[in-house]
Design a protein around this motif. Structure first.
Motif, mmCIF file in Angstrom:
data_model
loop_
_atom_site.group_PDB
_atom_site.id
_atom_site.type_symbol
_atom_site.label_atom_id
_atom_site.label_comp_id
_atom_site.label_asym_id
_atom_site.label_seq_id
_atom_site.Cartn_x
_atom_site.Cartn_y
_atom_site.Cartn_z
ATOM 1 N N ALA A 16 0.829 -1.214 0.000
ATOM 2 C CA ALA A 16 0.000 0.000 0.000
ATOM 3 C C ALA A 16 0.858 1.256 0.000
ATOM 4 O O ALA A 16 0.553 2.223 -0.706
ATOM 5 C CB ALA A 16 -0.923 -0.015 1.220
ATOM 6 N N ALA A 17 1.940 1.254 0.794
ATOM 7 C CA ALA A 17 2.807 2.433 0.864
ATOM 8 C C ALA A 17 3.457 2.707 -0.485
ATOM 9 O O ALA A 17 3.488 3.850 -0.962
ATOM 10 C CB ALA A 17 3.871 2.244 1.944
ATOM 11 N N ARG A 18 3.982 1.651 -1.115
ATOM 12 C CA ARG A 18 4.626 1.839 -2.419
ATOM 13 C C ARG A 18 3.614 2.279 -3.468
ATOM 14 O O ARG A 18 3.890 3.168 -4.282
ATOM 15 C CB ARG A 18 5.321 0.549 -2.866
ATOM 16 C CG ARG A 18 6.115 0.730 -4.155
ATOM 17 C CD ARG A 18 6.971 -0.476 -4.494
ATOM 18 N NE ARG A 18 6.243 -1.500 -5.201
ATOM 19 C CZ ARG A 18 6.820 -2.438 -5.967
ATOM 20 N NH1 ARG A 18 8.137 -2.460 -6.093
ATOM 21 N NH2 ARG A 18 6.102 -3.350 -6.570
ATOM 22 N N ALA A 19 2.423 1.685 -3.447
ATOM 23 C CA ALA A 19 1.401 2.051 -4.429
ATOM 24 C C ALA A 19 0.970 3.503 -4.251
ATOM 25 O O ALA A 19 0.750 4.219 -5.239
ATOM 26 C CB ALA A 19 0.199 1.120 -4.300
ATOM 27 N N LEU A 20 0.851 3.950 -2.997
ATOM 28 C CA LEU A 20 0.444 5.333 -2.760
ATOM 29 C C LEU A 20 1.498 6.311 -3.269
ATOM 30 O O LEU A 20 1.171 7.286 -3.965
ATOM 31 C CB LEU A 20 0.200 5.572 -1.271
ATOM 32 C CG LEU A 20 -0.197 7.006 -0.903
ATOM 33 C CD1 LEU A 20 -1.573 7.339 -1.467
ATOM 34 C CD2 LEU A 20 -0.173 7.225 0.609
ATOM 35 N N VAL A 21 2.764 6.062 -2.941
ATOM 36 C CA VAL A 21 3.828 6.968 -3.375
ATOM 37 C C VAL A 21 3.947 6.955 -4.898
ATOM 38 O O VAL A 21 4.102 8.011 -5.529
ATOM 39 C CB VAL A 21 5.163 6.569 -2.709
ATOM 40 C CG1 VAL A 21 6.311 7.377 -3.298
ATOM 41 C CG2 VAL A 21 5.091 6.806 -1.200
ATOM 42 N N GLN A 22 3.853 5.773 -5.503
ATOM 43 C CA GLN A 22 3.880 5.711 -6.965
ATOM 44 C C GLN A 22 2.668 6.410 -7.567
ATOM 45 O O GLN A 22 2.768 7.075 -8.605
ATOM 46 C CB GLN A 22 3.932 4.248 -7.417
ATOM 47 C CG GLN A 22 5.253 3.557 -7.140
ATOM 48 C CD GLN A 22 5.238 2.093 -7.556
ATOM 49 O OE1 GLN A 22 4.181 1.493 -7.735
ATOM 50 N NE2 GLN A 22 6.417 1.510 -7.703
ATOM 51 N N GLY A 23 1.510 6.280 -6.912
ATOM 52 C CA GLY A 23 0.308 6.937 -7.398
ATOM 53 C C GLY A 23 0.416 8.449 -7.339
ATOM 54 O O GLY A 23 -0.029 9.145 -8.250
ATOM 55 N N LEU A 24 1.002 8.967 -6.265
ATOM 56 C CA LEU A 24 1.195 10.414 -6.162
ATOM 57 C C LEU A 24 2.152 10.913 -7.243
ATOM 58 O O LEU A 24 1.951 11.988 -7.812
ATOM 59 C CB LEU A 24 1.730 10.770 -4.776
ATOM 60 C CG LEU A 24 0.755 10.547 -3.609
ATOM 61 C CD1 LEU A 24 1.455 10.754 -2.276
ATOM 62 C CD2 LEU A 24 -0.449 11.477 -3.726
ATOM 63 N N ALA A 25 3.192 10.131 -7.528
ATOM 64 C CA ALA A 25 4.115 10.506 -8.602
ATOM 65 C C ALA A 25 3.409 10.471 -9.954
ATOM 66 O O ALA A 25 3.625 11.339 -10.809
ATOM 67 C CB ALA A 25 5.324 9.575 -8.605
ATOM 68 N N THR A 26 2.542 9.471 -10.154
ATOM 69 C CA THR A 26 1.775 9.395 -11.398
ATOM 70 C C THR A 26 0.838 10.587 -11.533
ATOM 71 O O THR A 26 0.719 11.179 -12.615
ATOM 72 C CB THR A 26 0.957 8.089 -11.444
ATOM 73 O OG1 THR A 26 1.850 6.969 -11.404
ATOM 74 C CG2 THR A 26 0.114 8.021 -12.711
ATOM 75 N N GLY A 27 0.165 10.957 -10.451
ATOM 76 C CA GLY A 27 -0.708 12.120 -10.483
ATOM 77 C C GLY A 27 0.037 13.385 -10.866
ATOM 78 O O GLY A 27 -0.443 14.186 -11.671
ATOM 79 N N ARG A 28 1.214 13.553 -10.296
ATOM 80 C CA ARG A 28 2.047 14.716 -10.644
ATOM 81 C C ARG A 28 2.391 14.718 -12.126
ATOM 82 O O ARG A 28 2.279 15.757 -12.794
ATOM 83 C CB ARG A 28 3.327 14.664 -9.804
ATOM 84 C CG ARG A 28 4.359 15.738 -10.112
ATOM 85 C CD ARG A 28 5.700 15.327 -9.528
ATOM 86 N NE ARG A 28 6.177 14.094 -10.144
ATOM 87 C CZ ARG A 28 7.041 13.254 -9.547
ATOM 88 N NH1 ARG A 28 7.511 13.515 -8.341
ATOM 89 N NH2 ARG A 28 7.423 12.153 -10.182
ATOM 90 N N ASP A 29 2.791 13.563 -12.643
ATOM 91 C CA ASP A 29 3.173 13.486 -14.059
ATOM 92 C C ASP A 29 1.976 13.697 -14.985
ATOM 93 O O ASP A 29 2.099 14.338 -16.042
ATOM 94 C CB ASP A 29 3.827 12.131 -14.347
ATOM 95 C CG ASP A 29 5.130 11.928 -13.576
ATOM 96 O OD1 ASP A 29 5.711 12.940 -13.136
ATOM 97 O OD2 ASP A 29 5.544 10.767 -13.399
ATOM 98 N N ILE A 30 0.816 13.154 -14.608
ATOM 99 C CA ILE A 30 -0.394 13.321 -15.421
ATOM 100 C C ILE A 30 -0.774 14.793 -15.504
ATOM 101 O O ILE A 30 -1.095 15.321 -16.582
ATOM 102 C CB ILE A 30 -1.557 12.501 -14.840
ATOM 103 C CG1 ILE A 30 -1.289 10.998 -14.987
ATOM 104 C CG2 ILE A 30 -2.873 12.876 -15.512
ATOM 105 C CD1 ILE A 30 -1.351 10.473 -16.389
#
Length: 544
Positions: free
Chosen positions: A183-197
């Motif tokens: 969950a922690a890795r998915a959240l941090v990766q998701g936040l990075a994806t949101g920034r890139d999007i």
């Protein structure tokens, strides 16, 4: 803008209003704009539009960037503190016994960091490898009167799954750590994806039809000598919906993505709490070691029956496991007061609460972007000022209806010509990126890693039809965990295949190579299992 008003006022052409037959974008009535001025203002309208998009999306970009940094720093420091806490507590309790075998624990945290950082690492295999190495070390320590060869320790390890020398602690720790880290890795990766999007979606290029519409609504009033007249609100909406038609199509997948981020963040402050998981590593490992010591007689007896009697250690008389462990410093668990404080004094609940507050207004951002821009008093007239605004031709009410949202709704847009036969490739790509990120986040909510879908993490992860089961690792400490019945020692249970050992080092040295992940395990693994099943049939009576 004010600079263009000053420029027009100082231009000699503006002192002489004449026919506007030369105009290509504005109404060809009387005007004070030359062709060159009209072209310059058209470029300015595009710049103003892109700046408005950038300014409006800045909230998203700032939120994703800052939240990603804060969560990433927090999780990394939690891992560091967990390792530091274990080193301090185990050194204090076990002394040289720990320091001589510290590499086993160091390797565990190296692999946990590698997984969190995005490495292709199976948490199931990492934890299984750790317990396999630990059982060899502890078994030798509770039986110091014997000398164990590599082959003998391999035999001990093969039967550890049946004997369960650490009790149910490996399973409990595996579930808690896996869920939290996934969950922690998915959240941090998701936040990075949101920034890139957001970065990609905000980098628009206005088409020719969009630029013409922008020019007509913002700067044609200026050319008519009415620089303070703002476009009617409905006119602005139609222009923005036409210019942002493709961007609005992000709405469905964007909302799904935001919802998935929100739900994963809730898991992290609840059953998949990363703070508790990081703190519990040393606690559960200590409990496992203590369990093995307390049951060392029964465990050693079964091992000796299955693997044969080991050779006595040189210079030592043969003693029973109970005698050999009588003078050893007792193992113990650790009270909550001994746990490290949260990373940098930050609280995970507060981080999650702040994130959720910022995620809520992000839903529907792209589809509501035209309204956000047109609600700016510098961009358009107030919706109540319908009769004193620029309607595209002159001062007066804007009569056409406001069109719908998205590409397919622009067929009747009276202000912007949109080519609906050619969907924007860039937007389609962003939609796919959002779907991939959302899928990863949804699996993380069930404790599943999409990179290892067939790993053992999924077993009991809470995604089955029986509903989620979190009681075994929440809040994460032994006294609060319900008891679990141990599976019986079943001779028919397949024996683990032998692990590759480093023959060139000491008996403690393990091969640095990692086992092959479940998704790419070769066919010979099945052959190895069949081989060991046949061996099991032969040695099974010894384990009864």
């Amino acid at each position: 803008s004010a600079s263009f008003c000053d420029w027009l006022a100082s231009d000699p052409v503006c002192f002489s209003i004449g026919p506007g037959e030369h105009l290509r974008l504005c109404p060809q009535d009387y005007t004070c704009c030359s062709s060159q001025m009209e072209e310059t203002l058209a470029h300015q309208s595009e710049t103003d539009f892109l700046s408005a998009i950038d300014d409006t999306s800045q909230f998203l970009l700032t939120t994703f960037t800052q939240r990603h940094r804060k969560f990433d720093e927090f999780f990394r420091e939690l891992i560091d503190l967990s390792e530091k806490s274990m080193n301090q507590m185990f050194t204090k309790t076990y002394g040289r016994l720990f320091t001589q075998n510290a590499n086993v624990f160091q390797e565990l945290f190296v692999e946990l960091r590698r997984y969190y950082s995005g490495g292709s690492v199976s948490l199931t295999e990492v934890l299984s490898e750790f317990w396999s190495r630990l059982v060899e070390r502890v078994f030798s320590l509770v039986n110091p009167q014997y000398q164990f060869s590599d082959e003998y320790l391999e035999c001990v390890n093969k039967h550890a799954e049946q004997l369960q020398p650490f009790g149910d602690l490996p399973r409990k720790l595996g579930l808690q750590v896996s869920r939290a880290f996934i969950a922690a890795r998915a959240l941090v990766q998701g936040l990075a994806t949101g920034r890139d999007i957001v970065n990609k979606a905000a980098k628009l290029s206005a088409g020719a039809g969009c630029v013409r519409a922008l020019m007509r609504q913002w700067y044609c009033p200026l050319c008519r000598g009415m620089p303070s007249l703002r476009p009617c609100h409905a006119l602005c909406l139609n222009v923005m919906k036409g210019c942002l038609a493709n961007t609005a199509d992000l709405d469905t997948e964007w909302n799904n993505f935001i919802d998935a981020l929100y739900q994963v963040s809730e898991k992290l402050e609840g059953p998949f709490n990363m703070e508790l998981a990081a703190d519990s590593i040393s606690v559960k490992v200590s409990e496992g070691i203590m369990h093995m010591q307390e049951n060392s007689i029964a465990t050693s007896t079964k091992v000796f029956q299955g693997c044969g009697n080991p050779r006595p250690a040189p210079g030592r008389s043969r003693r029973s496991p109970k005698e050999s462990g009588g003078n050893r410093r007792p193992f113990r668990t650790f009270s909550p007061e001994e746990k490290p404080t949260t990373a940098a004094g930050t609280n995970l609940d507060r981080l999650v609460s702040e994130l959720k507050e910022r995620l809520r207004p992000m839903r529907g951002f792209w589809v509501s972007l035209p309204h956000t821009i047109c609600n700016n008093k510098n961009m358009a007239a107030d919706v109540t000022n319908e009769d004193r605004c620029w309607n595209g031709q002159t001062r007066g009410r804007y009569l056409p209806d406001v069109t719908g949202d998205g590409l397919m709704s622009q067929i009747n847009n009276p202000e912007v010509e949109v080519d609906m036969a050619r969907p924007d490739v860039r937007t389609r790509q962003l939609i796919m990126e959002l779907r991939v990120a959302t899928n990863r986040l949804k699996h993380a909510q069930a404790g599943q890693d999409t990179d290892f879908m067939d790993s053992e993490v999924e077993e009991g992860s809470g995604s089955g039809g029986g509903g989620e089961r979190y009681s075994d690792d929440w809040p994460g400490y032994g006294p609060y965990s319900p008891p679990y019945s141990k599976p019986p020692l079943n001779p028919q249970t397949p024996i683990k295949p032998p692990r590759v050992r480093d023959r060139t080092g000491s008996k403690w040295n393990r091969s640095k190579g990692r086992s092959i992940s479940a998704v790419s395990r070769p066919a010979f693994f099945s052959l190895a299992v069949l081989f060991w099943l046949s061996v099991l049939v032969t040695v099974a009576p010894m384990w009864r």
